[in-house]
Design an enzyme around this catalytic site. Structure first.
Site, PDB file in Angstrom:
ATOM      1  N   TYR A 102     -54.040  91.585  -1.451  1.00 31.27           N
ATOM      2  CA  TYR A 102     -53.801  91.853  -2.876  1.00 31.27           C
ATOM      3  C   TYR A 102     -52.311  92.056  -3.125  1.00 31.27           C
ATOM      4  O   TYR A 102     -51.619  92.638  -2.282  1.00 31.27           O
ATOM      5  CB  TYR A 102     -54.539  93.112  -3.326  1.00 31.27           C
ATOM      6  CG  TYR A 102     -56.026  92.932  -3.477  1.00 31.27           C
ATOM      7  CD1 TYR A 102     -56.570  92.530  -4.692  1.00 31.27           C
ATOM      8  CD2 TYR A 102     -56.892  93.174  -2.419  1.00 31.27           C
ATOM      9  CE1 TYR A 102     -57.938  92.370  -4.844  1.00 31.27           C
ATOM     10  CE2 TYR A 102     -58.259  93.014  -2.560  1.00 31.27           C
ATOM     11  CZ  TYR A 102     -58.779  92.609  -3.779  1.00 31.27           C
ATOM     12  OH  TYR A 102     -60.120  92.443  -3.925  1.00 31.27           O
ATOM     13  N   TYR A 113     -61.100  89.935   3.694  1.00 30.25           N
ATOM     14  CA  TYR A 113     -60.131  90.929   4.164  1.00 30.25           C
ATOM     15  C   TYR A 113     -60.849  92.087   4.854  1.00 30.25           C
ATOM     16  O   TYR A 113     -61.997  92.391   4.547  1.00 30.25           O
ATOM     17  CB  TYR A 113     -59.217  91.416   3.029  1.00 30.25           C
ATOM     18  CG  TYR A 113     -59.884  92.083   1.841  1.00 30.25           C
ATOM     19  CD1 TYR A 113     -60.254  93.425   1.883  1.00 30.25           C
ATOM     20  CD2 TYR A 113     -60.096  91.378   0.657  1.00 30.25           C
ATOM     21  CE1 TYR A 113     -60.820  94.042   0.784  1.00 30.25           C
ATOM     22  CE2 TYR A 113     -60.673  91.987  -0.446  1.00 30.25           C
ATOM     23  CZ  TYR A 113     -61.036  93.326  -0.376  1.00 30.25           C
ATOM     24  OH  TYR A 113     -61.609  93.936  -1.461  1.00 30.25           O
ATOM     25  N   HIS A 128     -63.029  90.161  -8.559  1.00 30.45           N
ATOM     26  CA  HIS A 128     -63.377  91.326  -9.372  1.00 30.45           C
ATOM     27  C   HIS A 128     -63.372  90.927 -10.842  1.00 30.45           C
ATOM     28  O   HIS A 128     -62.416  90.295 -11.306  1.00 30.45           O
ATOM     29  CB  HIS A 128     -62.364  92.446  -9.168  1.00 30.45           C
ATOM     30  CG  HIS A 128     -62.372  93.041  -7.790  1.00 30.45           C
ATOM     31  ND1 HIS A 128     -63.123  94.143  -7.472  1.00 30.45           N
ATOM     32  CD2 HIS A 128     -61.713  92.690  -6.655  1.00 30.45           C
ATOM     33  CE1 HIS A 128     -62.917  94.458  -6.193  1.00 30.45           C
ATOM     34  NE2 HIS A 128     -62.072  93.586  -5.673  1.00 30.45           N
ATOM     35  N   HIS A 137     -64.623  87.674  -2.645  1.00 29.18           N
ATOM     36  CA  HIS A 137     -65.089  88.076  -3.969  1.00 29.18           C
ATOM     37  C   HIS A 137     -63.978  88.054  -4.994  1.00 29.18           C
ATOM     38  O   HIS A 137     -62.800  88.174  -4.662  1.00 29.18           O
ATOM     39  CB  HIS A 137     -65.710  89.482  -3.911  1.00 29.18           C
ATOM     40  CG  HIS A 137     -64.734  90.527  -3.451  1.00 29.18           C
ATOM     41  ND1 HIS A 137     -64.471  90.754  -2.130  1.00 29.18           N
ATOM     42  CD2 HIS A 137     -63.949  91.371  -4.143  1.00 29.18           C
ATOM     43  CE1 HIS A 137     -63.556  91.711  -2.027  1.00 29.18           C
ATOM     44  NE2 HIS A 137     -63.218  92.096  -3.231  1.00 29.18           N
ATOM     45  N   ARG A 169     -64.783  92.381   4.146  1.00 27.87           N
ATOM     46  CA  ARG A 169     -65.466  92.117   2.881  1.00 27.87           C
ATOM     47  C   ARG A 169     -65.798  90.635   2.737  1.00 27.87           C
ATOM     48  O   ARG A 169     -65.012  89.770   3.130  1.00 27.87           O
ATOM     49  CB  ARG A 169     -64.575  92.488   1.691  1.00 27.87           C
ATOM     50  CG  ARG A 169     -64.360  93.950   1.354  1.00 27.87           C
ATOM     51  CD  ARG A 169     -65.575  94.738   0.914  1.00 27.87           C
ATOM     52  NE  ARG A 169     -66.582  94.073   0.127  1.00 27.87           N
ATOM     53  CZ  ARG A 169     -66.600  93.954  -1.203  1.00 27.87           C
ATOM     54  NH1 ARG A 169     -65.632  94.468  -1.923  1.00 27.87           N
ATOM     55  NH2 ARG A 169     -67.591  93.350  -1.818  1.00 27.87           N
TER      56      ARG A 169
HETATM   57 FE   LIG Z   1     -61.629  93.506  -3.553  1.00 27.19          FE
END
Ligand SMILES: [Fe+3]
Lengths: 236, 197
Positions: free
Chosen positions: A107, A146, A161, A159, A156
């Protein structure tokens, strides 16, 4: 009951929403309320909510690959769908916000310490307001998997968000969209926090070649369904 | 035949760069009518540790008690300069603050009136679904006493968690704003009353 009372929004469907007490997702352990919530009949407060037809929602950011000088790395995708209510009615003029990791699973956030490269051509934030049919569309890149510190060696599922308002304070929802065929969906605890399997699988987008842009980007379709109105009370 | 409603998923910890719009913490920024006030507080977890990755969304009526929404058909003055919505993030100490105007009273169901209040949706890492609550005002004791939502909460200590506390006035430029403190305790002793809406 007064005839002028607002029509409430329908109650939650069983199994469709995650519990806040869900220890498989470790961060819930110290953060879930112990007492049951107080059930509140809907008033004007709950059936109204912010409107996004006016100036203040900011810029239309539908293409996340065009926000910087160069092109972000990764697999280009088109994601599109509609915002509907339970009765299948389109939800127009509502703000849809999208944020995500880059292709390497990182991110553009100062607290993300994952040792994967940042992409100076990718921020990973988009926002659009739905059209009259409730439609929305983003162009982006497929986010990477990640790691996270939930359990040893936890990763994870890929995805996106999503944040959606809908017409009322009571329709607000923040969720995540997943990709079909991702092997990590079998174990991802956040995904599995939704008890009902059918409801859970609704978070997985469908590969949709009609949305793909030839020689350019792969298409995925995902519809978002918000609470609808309960039936008008008989005595109302 | 109803369509299944999309399930909620946590916002996770890494949304600030996308969702933070600092101007949204001032609901009066377009020049709203009414008494300008400040609300501040902290968000704490079950171990009283600050939640540094949470945010509040607030929704309220204007100073006259009217919502900026087509379903509010009350015969009260609209305020085109007040949108009634804000979003505010916690800092490294779990603190948040926003500036708004004091909302007027709005009707409840039937013939009931509701005390002035601000509706809150709380999001954060560790919350698979956001939590809803309300902020009431400490200097509206009589209206709070008659409020139908506060009246649903039997335990007086729990009911009191929805009423903000008077706090030291905030100096903002030349203005001094009446300030209220509203802490959110997610779990355990003093746990905030959350609402199923
Ligand atoms: Fe996330």
């Amino acid at each position: 009951m007064s005839g002028r009372d607002p029509i409430p929004y329908a109650p939650e469907q069983p199994g469709a929403q995650p519990p806040n007490d869900y220890p498989a997702y470790k961060s819930t352990i110290n953060r879930h309320p112990l007492r049951a919530p107080i059930r509140v009949p809907h008033t004007l407060t709950e059936v109204t909510g912010p409107s996004f037809t006016r100036r203040w929602h900011g810029k239309n950011l539908a293409d996340l690959t065009l926000q910087h000088k160069g092109e972000p790395l990764g697999e280009r995708i088109v994601i599109a769908g509609r915002v509907l209510d339970e009765d299948g009615r389109p939800v127009p003029d509502t703000l849809v916000e999208l944020w995500q990791a880059n292709a390497a699973g990182r991110y553009a956030h100062e607290r993300d310490r994952h040792d994967a490269p940042l992409d100076r051509n990718f921020t990973g934030f988009g926002q659009v307001v739905t059209d009259k049919q409730g439609g929305w569309r983003f162009v982006s890149i497929k986010p990477g998997h990640y790691p996270w510190r939930n359990t040893h060696n936890a990763w994870r599922a890929q995805h996106l968000h999503f944040s959606i308002f809908g017409p009322a304070f009571a329709t607000r929802i923040v969720t995540q969209m997943y990709f079909p065929g991702d092997p990590l969906l079998a174990t991802d605890p956040i995904y599995h926090s939704i008890p009902d399997a059918t409801a859970r699988e609704r978070l997985v987008a469908a590969y949709d070649p009609t949305l793909s842009e030839p020689e350019w980007a792969l298409g995925f379709r995902w519809d978002i369904v918000l609470r609808g109105r309960a039936a008008t009370p008989a005595e109302g | 035949m109803k369509l299944p409603v999309t399930g909620s998923q946590t916002v996770g910890p890494f949304y600030h760069y996308a969702l933070d719009r600092p101007e949204w913490s001032d609901l009066t920024r377009h020049g709203a009518r009414g008494e300008k006030i400040r609300i501040e507080g902290r968000i704490l977890d079950g171990e009283r540790k600050p939640c540094i990755d949470a945010f509040l969304e607030v929704w309220q009526a204007n100073a006259a008690g009217r919502y900026a929404h087509p379903e509010d058909r009350q015969n009260k003055k609209p305020d085109p300069k007040f949108i009634g919505f804000g979003r505010v993030f916690t800092d490294a100490k779990g603190r948040y603050a926003f500036t708004t105007v004091r909302p007027g009273p709005v009707p409840g169901r039937g013939n009931a009136m509701q005390a002035p209040h601000i509706a809150v949706n709380l999001f954060g890492r560790g919350l698979l679904k956001h939590l809803a609550t309300r902020i009431y005002f400490p200097d509206c004791a009589e209206a709070n006493e008659a409020d139908p939502v506060l009246g649903l909460i039997d335990d007086p200590k729990q009911r009191a968690t929805l009423v903000a506390q008077p706090a030291k006035p905030t100096r903002l430029g030349r203005a001094i704003l009446p300030t209220f403190r509203f802490d959110v305790i997610l779990q355990g002793e003093g746990e905030t009353a959350f609402l199923e809406i």
